[in-house]
Write a protein that holds these residues in place. Sequence first.
Motif, PDB file in Angstrom:
ATOM      1  N   ASN A   1      -1.394 -35.460  31.568  1.00  0.00           N
ATOM      2  CA  ASN A   1      -1.925 -34.886  32.805  1.00  0.00           C
ATOM      3  C   ASN A   1      -3.374 -34.426  32.657  1.00  0.00           C
ATOM      4  N   ALA A   2      -3.665 -33.801  31.524  1.00  0.00           N
ATOM      5  CA  ALA A   2      -5.008 -33.242  31.331  1.00  0.00           C
ATOM      6  C   ALA A   2      -5.387 -33.316  29.861  1.00  0.00           C
ATOM      7  N   TRP A   3      -6.681 -33.211  29.626  1.00  0.00           N
ATOM      8  CA  TRP A   3      -7.192 -33.187  28.263  1.00  0.00           C
ATOM      9  C   TRP A   3      -7.253 -31.746  27.774  1.00  0.00           C
ATOM     10  N   SER A   4      -6.917 -31.554  26.512  1.00  0.00           N
ATOM     11  CA  SER A   4      -6.944 -30.222  25.923  1.00  0.00           C
ATOM     12  C   SER A   4      -8.379 -29.738  25.769  1.00  0.00           C
ATOM     13  N   GLN A   5      -8.523 -28.438  25.613  1.00  0.00           N
ATOM     14  CA  GLN A   5      -9.846 -27.874  25.361  1.00  0.00           C
ATOM     15  C   GLN A   5     -10.375 -28.387  24.031  1.00  0.00           C
ATOM     16  N   ALA A   6     -11.664 -28.703  23.988  1.00  0.00           N
ATOM     17  CA  ALA A   6     -12.270 -29.224  22.756  1.00  0.00           C
ATOM     18  C   ALA A   6     -12.129 -28.210  21.632  1.00  0.00           C
ATOM     19  N   ALA A   7     -11.691 -28.703  20.466  1.00  0.00           N
ATOM     20  CA  ALA A   7     -11.502 -27.836  19.298  1.00  0.00           C
ATOM     21  C   ALA A   7     -12.244 -28.422  18.115  1.00  0.00           C
ATOM     22  N   SER A   8     -12.814 -27.556  17.284  1.00  0.00           N
ATOM     23  CA  SER A   8     -13.568 -27.991  16.116  1.00  0.00           C
ATOM     24  C   SER A   8     -12.622 -28.226  14.943  1.00  0.00           C
ATOM     25  N   LEU A   9     -12.838 -29.335  14.211  1.00  0.00           N
ATOM     26  CA  LEU A   9     -12.030 -29.641  13.043  1.00  0.00           C
ATOM     27  C   LEU A   9     -12.588 -29.018  11.775  1.00  0.00           C
ATOM     28  N   ASN A  10     -13.845 -28.609  11.780  1.00  0.00           N
ATOM     29  CA  ASN A  10     -14.443 -28.057  10.569  1.00  0.00           C
ATOM     30  C   ASN A  10     -14.550 -26.543  10.677  1.00  0.00           C
ATOM     31  N   ALA A  11     -14.546 -25.905   9.524  1.00  0.00           N
ATOM     32  CA  ALA A  11     -14.475 -24.449   9.499  1.00  0.00           C
ATOM     33  C   ALA A  11     -15.802 -23.775   9.809  1.00  0.00           C
ATOM     34  N   SER A  12     -16.919 -24.465   9.531  1.00  0.00           N
ATOM     35  CA  SER A  12     -18.230 -23.816   9.670  1.00  0.00           C
ATOM     36  C   SER A  12     -19.201 -24.730  10.383  1.00  0.00           C
ATOM     37  N   GLY A  13     -20.019 -24.145  11.251  1.00  0.00           N
ATOM     38  CA  GLY A  13     -21.042 -24.917  11.934  1.00  0.00           C
ATOM     39  C   GLY A  13     -22.421 -24.719  11.354  1.00  0.00           C
TER      40      GLY A  13
END
Length: 684
Positions: A205-217
């Motif tokens: 139905n919908a796309w999930s909220q974008a989530a980061s796969l890495n721990a640090s930016g």
Amino acid sequence: MKKIFPLLFLCVTSLSAQQEGILNRGRNPFPCFDRSGVLIIAFESEQGGIATKRFWNSLEKPGVLLAGVSSYGPVLKKDPEQNIWAAWTQGREEGTQVYIARFENETVNTPLNPSQGLPGNNHSPSLSFGPDGSAWVAWINDRENESLVLVWNQTENNIREIFTLSGFRNSSPKIAVSASGLPWVFWACTLRDQPEIFCSRFDGNAWSQAASLNASGHFPHICPEAALDPYGWPWVVWSEYDGKDYEIAVSFWDGRKWSRGSFLTRDADRTDSQPFICFLQDGTPMVAWIKSGEKNCIAGSLYTNGKWSSEILLAEEWGSNRFPRIAVERERLALVWENLSEGGNAVYYKVFSQDQLSSKISKESRRFLNVTSHEERAASTDVLPYPGLAQDEYLAVGDSITYGVLARTWYPDKGYVPRLERILSGLYGPVKVLNRGIPGEFTWEGLARLEQTIKEDSAKFALIMEGTNDMRTDVPVETSAFNITKMIETCISFGVYPFIGTIIHRSDILWEYGVKERTLLFNTLLRSSVPEYSVPLIDHFQNFDTYPAGYLALFSDGAHPNEDGYQLIAEAWAEAVRCLPRPPVNINICRETNQILFYDEPVNVLTWDPHPDTDPSVSIESYIIFRKKYGHPVTEFAQIAEVSGNTFLYYDRDIQPDDIYEYCFIAQSNDGIKGPASSGVADH
């Protein structure tokens, strides 16, 4: 050094033995086996379109032209019925569009247009199929200072917007449709200071909220690739800067959560980038990637018994290798990649069995795992004096524009390097400008080799002009600029004085299809970040842009200057050298005693003269004085004073009578540029 490639070279034996070949010329290849076991390689042809080659045993079969001029970035995928599909980007007058098409009867059917005429530049398509055979396509749409991650489904024939940011900050989308028919999308996104790897999942139905796969930016995470394991769960690999260099990281979905991102590689003297992940017939994950350092090769690793195997050498060809990709068909694997050498861009391929791969693992165990630690260098942002550096030598570091290419032919004797050497020798006497340009180099590769280049050449100065090749990829521009700043820091840590150049235009069709905007942003980032290091920024782009006859009059082909263009670059570098604030000379230190009321105070009296080669147009605002104890390492030089540029005397009272001290000076001009340090002078 020259290596001549034939138009087509094949060395093919039986299916049980390794097959190798070169397709000359081509770039950005992608492989796939059809249902009959025929290897199909799609690539960008020299003429500017997308072509294919087909191979069966020792026979080359006719290929097809997927798309004409101004088409690039082919991707090949199979649907559940084993039909091969292609996706690519094609330029039109109003921008670029994304297309897909299915192979039928050794040709392609009528292309579909998932981007449906959306304005702006639609690029970097990724293709996958659901269990029902429906195609899913993810791509980036850049328009009006917005960057969108978009997904199209063939069944619904609609476009869904997954993620939007201002600026050109989304890149490298990858889509993978699970066994349940629900897609995942992965991409690199510069949400904070540096790009991270993000994902989103469709639940029907919908796309999930974008989530980061890495721990640090804090550091760049780039070049994601994704594939599904036999359970239909996604695995993702990417290249990540770890504070020293780029390494390969991996994460996978276990049905409930993502594993914590872990490093597949961990060597301190090689940059690992452009990973590609696939699964062998028995479900074993395999990753191939580019390993840059003294040599540029393709390495690989298998995930068995809960750990990654030691790295194995998959290919090592002379020249610059890039874009490794693998296709799997039963026991066979096809590895393709692009190679850039003096013969031009060529597509290489190797076909080998899984048994041969296993044999390589046992024979080449621990081949690359000679991990060396980086030396801890000076943390100062000032270029301090390191002994043994040649004051009259300059390193020219960069890509083909540094090396010297005219009309797609290698002419190092006609580039800017020999021209600059003649100009500087005329100004200051014999000077050497060492050509350390490598055609086709990316910024992360330049960063990887810079330390070794500095150690080998021992030149005092470095001229760095790098980033042109990054602009035709979708690696985030922020990452390219980050790599340049790390190159500055590497130079400073070894006492090498860097000059940084902006990159110039292109004169081919790619300029209008996103490269222009990326180049403008990259140069803007350099203009804002380089001044923080107080070293010169030479604006080659501005010089080309304001050339009286127009910048097009300065090009010999789509990316390389003609002789007038190289002369303009040489003159700009020379002007920056001429306007350098130079450190003082005739530095004299005299130990005296200042008699005060209750005791005698030791004082070092420092005197000096202005440098005679300082150009009259340069106004010295101040002299910065550094000091360390004599015999201690250069890293212990610390600033003790800053005096006016009209002052040539300083009293250092903060000393101990039994210690010997060493001093050096840096001159700073009124535009904030700090010049190189003087040699160290001791008070004995």
